[in-house]
Design a protein around this motif. Structure first.
Motif, PDB file in Angstrom:
ATOM      1  N   ALA A 121      -4.986   5.943  -4.775  1.00 28.16           N
ATOM      2  CA  ALA A 121      -4.161   6.692  -5.720  1.00 28.16           C
ATOM      3  C   ALA A 121      -3.309   7.691  -4.952  1.00 28.16           C
ATOM      4  N   VAL A 122      -2.356   7.150  -4.185  1.00 30.05           N
ATOM      5  CA  VAL A 122      -1.515   7.963  -3.307  1.00 30.05           C
ATOM      6  C   VAL A 122      -0.066   7.497  -3.425  1.00 30.05           C
ATOM      7  N   PRO A 123       0.897   8.338  -3.025  1.00 28.93           N
ATOM      8  CA  PRO A 123       2.307   7.933  -3.061  1.00 28.93           C
ATOM      9  C   PRO A 123       2.562   6.732  -2.136  1.00 28.93           C
ATOM     10  N   PRO A 124       3.639   5.967  -2.411  1.00 33.46           N
ATOM     11  CA  PRO A 124       3.917   4.754  -1.624  1.00 33.46           C
ATOM     12  C   PRO A 124       3.994   4.986  -0.116  1.00 33.46           C
ATOM     13  N   HIS A 125       4.640   6.080   0.325  1.00 33.71           N
ATOM     14  CA  HIS A 125       4.773   6.300   1.761  1.00 33.71           C
ATOM     15  C   HIS A 125       3.417   6.562   2.411  1.00 33.71           C
ATOM     16  N   LEU A 126       2.511   7.214   1.658  1.00 31.56           N
ATOM     17  CA  LEU A 126       1.183   7.484   2.193  1.00 31.56           C
ATOM     18  C   LEU A 126       0.306   6.239   2.113  1.00 31.56           C
ATOM     19  N   LYS A 127       0.561   5.393   1.111  1.00 29.55           N
ATOM     20  CA  LYS A 127      -0.165   4.127   1.037  1.00 29.55           C
ATOM     21  C   LYS A 127       0.101   3.282   2.274  1.00 29.55           C
ATOM     22  N   ALA A 128       1.328   3.314   2.747  1.00 29.93           N
ATOM     23  CA  ALA A 128       1.658   2.545   3.953  1.00 29.93           C
ATOM     24  C   ALA A 128       0.866   3.062   5.154  1.00 29.93           C
ATOM     25  N   ILE A 129       0.701   4.378   5.242  1.00 31.27           N
ATOM     26  CA  ILE A 129      -0.084   4.960   6.328  1.00 31.27           C
ATOM     27  C   ILE A 129      -1.549   4.552   6.202  1.00 31.27           C
ATOM     28  N   MET A 130      -2.082   4.617   4.974  1.00 35.74           N
ATOM     29  CA  MET A 130      -3.481   4.212   4.746  1.00 35.74           C
ATOM     30  C   MET A 130      -3.692   2.744   5.105  1.00 35.74           C
ATOM     31  N   ASP A 131      -2.706   1.917   4.750  1.00 37.72           N
ATOM     32  CA  ASP A 131      -2.800   0.488   5.075  1.00 37.72           C
ATOM     33  C   ASP A 131      -2.783   0.265   6.592  1.00 37.72           C
ATOM     34  N   ASP A 132      -2.000   1.064   7.303  1.00 35.35           N
ATOM     35  CA  ASP A 132      -1.979   0.962   8.766  1.00 35.35           C
ATOM     36  C   ASP A 132      -3.355   1.299   9.353  1.00 35.35           C
ATOM     37  N   ILE A 133      -3.976   2.354   8.817  1.00 42.87           N
ATOM     38  CA  ILE A 133      -5.309   2.732   9.296  1.00 42.87           C
ATOM     39  C   ILE A 133      -6.311   1.616   8.995  1.00 42.87           C
ATOM     40  N   ALA A 134      -6.208   1.050   7.787  1.00 41.38           N
ATOM     41  CA  ALA A 134      -7.119  -0.036   7.409  1.00 41.38           C
ATOM     42  C   ALA A 134      -6.951  -1.231   8.340  1.00 41.38           C
ATOM     43  N   GLN A 135      -5.703  -1.601   8.610  1.00 46.63           N
ATOM     44  CA  GLN A 135      -5.454  -2.752   9.479  1.00 46.63           C
ATOM     45  C   GLN A 135      -5.948  -2.495  10.895  1.00 46.63           C
ATOM     46  N   ALA A 136      -5.714  -1.284  11.388  1.00 42.89           N
ATOM     47  CA  ALA A 136      -6.179  -0.947  12.736  1.00 42.89           C
ATOM     48  C   ALA A 136      -7.705  -0.979  12.804  1.00 42.89           C
ATOM     49  N   TYR A 137      -8.341  -0.425  11.774  1.00 41.48           N
ATOM     50  CA  TYR A 137      -9.801  -0.415  11.762  1.00 41.48           C
ATOM     51  C   TYR A 137     -10.371  -1.826  11.685  1.00 41.48           C
ATOM     52  N   LEU A 138      -9.842  -2.637  10.760  1.00 43.54           N
ATOM     53  CA  LEU A 138     -10.358  -3.994  10.602  1.00 43.54           C
ATOM     54  C   LEU A 138     -10.154  -4.826  11.853  1.00 43.54           C
ATOM     55  N   ALA A 139      -9.072  -4.535  12.578  1.00 49.13           N
ATOM     56  CA  ALA A 139      -8.833  -5.269  13.820  1.00 49.13           C
ATOM     57  C   ALA A 139      -9.747  -4.796  14.943  1.00 49.13           C
ATOM     58  N   ILE A 140      -9.872  -3.488  15.101  1.00 48.18           N
ATOM     59  CA  ILE A 140     -10.626  -2.962  16.247  1.00 48.18           C
ATOM     60  C   ILE A 140     -12.126  -3.162  16.082  1.00 48.18           C
ATOM     61  N   ARG A 141     -12.620  -3.145  14.849  1.00 45.50           N
ATOM     62  CA  ARG A 141     -14.072  -3.253  14.671  1.00 45.50           C
ATOM     63  C   ARG A 141     -14.595  -4.635  15.039  1.00 45.50           C
ATOM     64  N   GLN A 142     -13.693  -5.613  15.129  1.00 45.98           N
ATOM     65  CA  GLN A 142     -14.103  -6.962  15.504  1.00 45.98           C
ATOM     66  C   GLN A 142     -14.169  -7.157  17.010  1.00 45.98           C
ATOM     67  N   THR A 143     -13.624  -6.205  17.758  1.00 46.80           N
ATOM     68  CA  THR A 143     -13.555  -6.398  19.210  1.00 46.80           C
ATOM     69  C   THR A 143     -14.865  -6.015  19.879  1.00 46.80           C
TER      70      THR A 143
END
Length: 409
Positions: free
Chosen positions: A31-53
């Motif tokens: 429940a965040v503004p669109p520009h902040l959602k993009a930042i949250m999505d970046d964190i999610a993608q980085a986390y999901l990628a790094i946790r597999q390494t």
């Protein structure tokens, strides 16, 4: 109240959560503004990628083992059990023995490593009792990142030992003078600072709250508690505990502990909230017990709120529990009926604090003492042979002076 339709509970609990939208049933999300959602999505993608390494997992597990001191042990509190009638057995998962004195270091290390991997220039965090603040300051010192901690002025005065530790560790401490000058206001202040430069700053949320991916990410880091506890208890007793108990404010230590037992339906899961000084406005912080679904700080969950949907003022003797909402996965588990939530007041908390200290030589954090208080009552009425496992989420060094003054010791 939102209710999940009846399904086979064990099958449901085996499904991955949250879903692609960051939701646990009807709770969570972004429940965040669109520009902040993009930042949250970046964190999610980085986390999901790094946790597999393998490199990330190996580094984190090595720190857990050689830096934090994991696995934390399970201890049979025999004298406390006898004090409570001797029918039940009370066991403690000793997260208080971790480096920095609580479970918070588990996710602090994971978030600090992620921030460094993403190239962030500063880590921002809020803290209530100071345990998350100390843990983040510690983790940031370890990885070499500047750390800024926002803490309510009331909590700064109350939790002075942790304030000193944060300063020694090199963190910049921001005293929050607005509102009730406690945890909710510290979150507001930290978030405002984060919004000044979300591209370069990393907001290290201290519990399983906030917009996706933080409820998932913090839970994942804390799940080591439940994995260890399940394996240790089986090795110790040849069976699982009958009841697993943890205090709940935002809910990270409880979610970490519960995660190891979610699909063991014979194991009762109990979260313990603070009922404080009573049920009047601003006198407690028992969100799941007395709240209803609402939205704040970027996520949807149970919440103590007024008629306009704004968060109500809250209170707890334990600074780490005075938050008007709760992790969305806890709300989901409550509606499913998989976990139950009860409340203990200040008097019971203080009695548990002193009982554990004087019967077992273990001084608990006031947060953890709420869980001990509930178990002490439940043990007296339990079926003979019942085994309780309590997550002792933190030690009480930070609270010792406050309690001594409060009780006139």
């Amino acid at each position: 109240m939102n209710k999940t339709p009846p399904v086979d509970l064990q099958t449901l609990l085996k499904q991955p959560t949250p879903d692609a939208n960051g939701c646990f049933g009807p709770y969570g999300g972004q429940a965040v503004p669109p520009h902040l959602k993009a930042i949250m999505d970046d964190i999610a993608q980085a986390y999901l990628a790094i946790r597999q390494t393998t490199a990330y997992q190996d580094e984190l597990m090595a720190l857990y083992s050689h830096y934090v001191g994991r696995p934390s042990p399970i201890y049979h509190a025999k004298r406390l059990s006898a004090h409570c009638g001797g029918q039940a057995e009370i066991y403690l998962k000793r997260e208080d023995l971790n480096h920095t004195g609580a479970h918070k270091i588990n996710h602090a290390l994971g978030e600090a490593l992620l921030a460094k991997h993403m190239g962030k220039t500063k880590v921002i965090a809020e803290t209530g009792a100071g345990q998350h603040g100390v843990a983040m300051a510690t983790a940031c010192a370890l990885v070499g990142l500047p750390c800024e901690i926002h803490m309510g002025a009331v909590d700064i005065q109350k939790e002075h030992p942790n304030v000193t530790k944060m300063k020694i560790l090199g963190a910049t401490l921001i005293s929050v003078e607005t509102g009730t000058r406690t945890l909710k206001d510290a979150v507001d202040s930290a978030f405002e600072e984060y919004l000044k430069d979300p591209q370069n700053f990393f907001y290290a949320i201290g519990s399983v709250v906030g917009p996706h991916p933080f409820p998932m990410m913090v839970r994942d880091f804390q799940s080591i508690i439940g994995r260890e506890a399940r394996e240790q208890f089986l090795a110790l007793k040849g069976a699982l505990p009958d009841c697993v108990v943890a205090c709940v404010g935002g809910g990270s230590n409880a979610m970490g502990m519960f995660s190891g037992f979610l699909t063991d339906l014979a194991v009762r899961l109990v979260g313990v909230e603070p009922s404080g000084r009573g049920l009047g406005l601003g006198e407690h912080a028992a969100t799941l017990t007395y709240g209803k679904p609402g939205t704040m700080h970027g996520f949807h969950s149970y919440m103590l709120q007024d008629e306009a949907g704004e968060p109500q003022p809250v209170y707890s003797i334990a600074s780490g529990l005075d938050y008007p909402s709760v992790g969305p996965e806890h709300s989901y588990l409550k509606d499913l009926g998989r976990a139950e939530y009860h409340a203990q007041d200040d008097a019971a908390c203080l009695d548990a604090f002193m009982s554990l200290s004087r019967l077992e030589g273990i001084i608990p954090a006031l947060e953890s003492a709420h869980a001990i208080a509930w178990v002490m009552q439940a043990a007296r009425d339990a079926t003979p042979g019942t085994r309780f496992l309590v997550n002792l989420s933190g030690r009480g060094d930070k609270d010792a002076d406050f309690v001594a003054e409060r009780l006139g010791l």
